[in-house]
Design an enzyme around this catalytic site. Structure first.
Site, PDB file in Angstrom:
ATOM      1  N   ASP A  66       0.863  -1.204   0.000  1.00  0.00           N
ATOM      2  CA  ASP A  66       0.000   0.000   0.000  1.00  0.00           C
ATOM      3  C   ASP A  66       0.890   1.241   0.000  1.00  0.00           C
ATOM      4  O   ASP A  66       2.099   1.144   0.188  1.00  0.00           O
ATOM      5  CB  ASP A  66      -0.885  -0.007   1.256  1.00  0.00           C
TER       6      ASP A  66
ATOM      7  N   ASP B  55       0.628   3.712   2.265  1.00  0.00           N
ATOM      8  CA  ASP B  55       0.478   4.325   3.580  1.00  0.00           C
ATOM      9  C   ASP B  55      -0.487   5.513   3.472  1.00  0.00           C
ATOM     10  O   ASP B  55      -1.398   5.482   2.628  1.00  0.00           O
ATOM     11  CB  ASP B  55       1.842   4.704   4.186  1.00  0.00           C
TER      12      ASP B  55
HETATM   13  N1  ADE Z   1       1.220   1.152   5.685  1.00  0.00           N
HETATM   14  C1  ADE Z   1       1.715   0.278   6.555  1.00  0.00           C
HETATM   15  N2  ADE Z   1       2.114   0.682   7.777  1.00  0.00           N
HETATM   16  C2  ADE Z   1       2.649  -0.201   8.656  1.00  0.00           C
HETATM   17  N3  ADE Z   1       2.790  -1.505   8.394  1.00  0.00           N
HETATM   18  C3  ADE Z   1       2.407  -1.946   7.204  1.00  0.00           C
HETATM   19  N4  ADE Z   1       2.438  -3.182   6.677  1.00  0.00           N
HETATM   20  C4  ADE Z   1       1.927  -3.095   5.440  1.00  0.00           C
HETATM   21  N5  ADE Z   1       1.557  -1.833   5.148  1.00  0.00           N
HETATM   22  C5  ADE Z   1       1.854  -1.090   6.232  1.00  0.00           C
END
Ligand code: ADE
Ligand SMILES: CSC[C@H]1O[C@H](OP(=O)(O)O)[C@H](O)[C@@H]1O
Length: 302
Positions: free
Chosen positions: A222, A224
């Site tokens: 992703d 974030d």
């Molecule tokens: N955006 C994210 N923040 C923290 N851990 C994750 N693991 C996968 N995506 C993450």
């Protein structure tokens, strides 16, 4: 097969590889292993995330452990990293590969791609950070927390498995379990972090104390929270994770084929040389005994 075992030491002697794999979110087994044996290894640091799976690929020995336990029961802050690393040492692991789901803090690190992480920033708290402590004080270098040799091979293996691989990247370890606020996510970008996760620290710190060359491959799931109007969504993370899992397993198979037949020594095999500050007469015998697998190489020398 599932057996109980109190394995003993873990000092590296022969020039062969025994690769530990810590599987993160979405990687709860390694179906690519042959001659599989599951064993529960006890640790003086408490319960590891679960039993380990011993197996081989083309003659190379692997030891697998699911970081969050079977069925993902352990949250990031609840992982007993000390026990996990201690158990890897007791199983005679020579080098440790960590696989993690990560969020991206950079446009160019797109979901679905892999990042061979080489630096860390720590925002975790309340997690045991060291095998050492009062009665046995040690300070190892963490300037280069990742083993360049292992990380390079892992990156090559991921590429051979068909992944888009970015070499190098700074992993911000957040506490979780909630994902970041937008302000945090944007701050971490300003700090120079490239990817984010909740588990690689203190794992990498402890691997260094245990003299295990460590490399982390992150699978981007992703972007974030730094992009306007977007946020992390577990459903999306899981979907990308499932897409990545087969590639991650193929990466492990490729790694077995890429390892040189003989393992030459790494400077990290001797990370504890000169690191212990406590005078022999002042050392806590209980702690010394607990550290038999992790630091026996230096503690038992005359
Ligand atoms: N955006 C994210 N923040 C923290 N851990 C994750 N693991 C996968 N995506 C993450
Ligand atoms: C499922 S998203 C959050 C979760 O995934 C990552 O775990 P791991 O590093 O073990 O793959 C992240 O650090 C969080 O624990």
């Amino acid at each position: 097969m599932h057996t109980e075992q109190t394995a003993s030491h873990g000092h590296k002697t022969a020039a062969h590889w025994r690769i530990g794999i810590i599987g993160g979110s979405g990687i709860y087994d390694l179906s690519v292993l042959d001659e599989v044996q599951e064993i529960a290894v006890q640790s003086p640091f408490g319960a590891p995330s679960g039993p380990v799976t011993l197996g081989k690929i083309g003659g190379v020995e692997f030891v697998f452990l699911a970081r969050h336990g079977a069925g993902h029961r352990i949250p990031p802050e609840g992982i007993n990293h000390r026990a996990n690393i201690d158990v890897m040492k007791r199983c005679g692991v020579t080098d440790l590969v960590a696989i993690s789901a990560i969020g991206s803090l950079r446009e160019e690190l797109a979901p679905g791609s892999f990042v061979a992480v080489d630096q860390f920033i720590d925002r975790t708290h309340g997690r045991p950070q060291s095998f050492f402590g009062e009665g046995l004080v040690a300070h190892v270098s963490l300037a280069d927390p990742v083993c360049a040799r292992l990380s390079g091979l892992l990156g090559d293996a991921a590429q051979a498995a068909g992944a888009t691989v970015h070499r190098g990247g700074c992993y911000l370890a957040m506490q979780g379990p909630q994902f970041s606020t937008r302000a945090e996510s944007r701050l971490y970008r300003q700090w120079g972090a490239d990817v984010i996760g909740m588990t690689a620290l203190p794992e990498a710190r402890l691997a260094r104390e245990a003299e295990l060359p460590y490399a982390l491959i992150g699978m981007v799931t992703d972007y974030d929270a730094w992009r306007e109007g977007e946020h992390v969504d577990v459903a999306q993370v899981i979907e990308v994770m499932h897409g990545n899992a087969a590639t991650a397993r193929a990466m492990v198979t490729a790694l077995a084929g890429l390892l040189p037949p003989e393992r030459s020594a790494s400077p990290i095999d001797h990370a504890l040389d000169g690191a212990i500050m406590t005078a022999p007469a002042q050392r806590d015998p209980v702690l010394v005994a607990r550290l038999g697998a992790v630091a026996g190489r230096v503690l038992n020398e005359r």
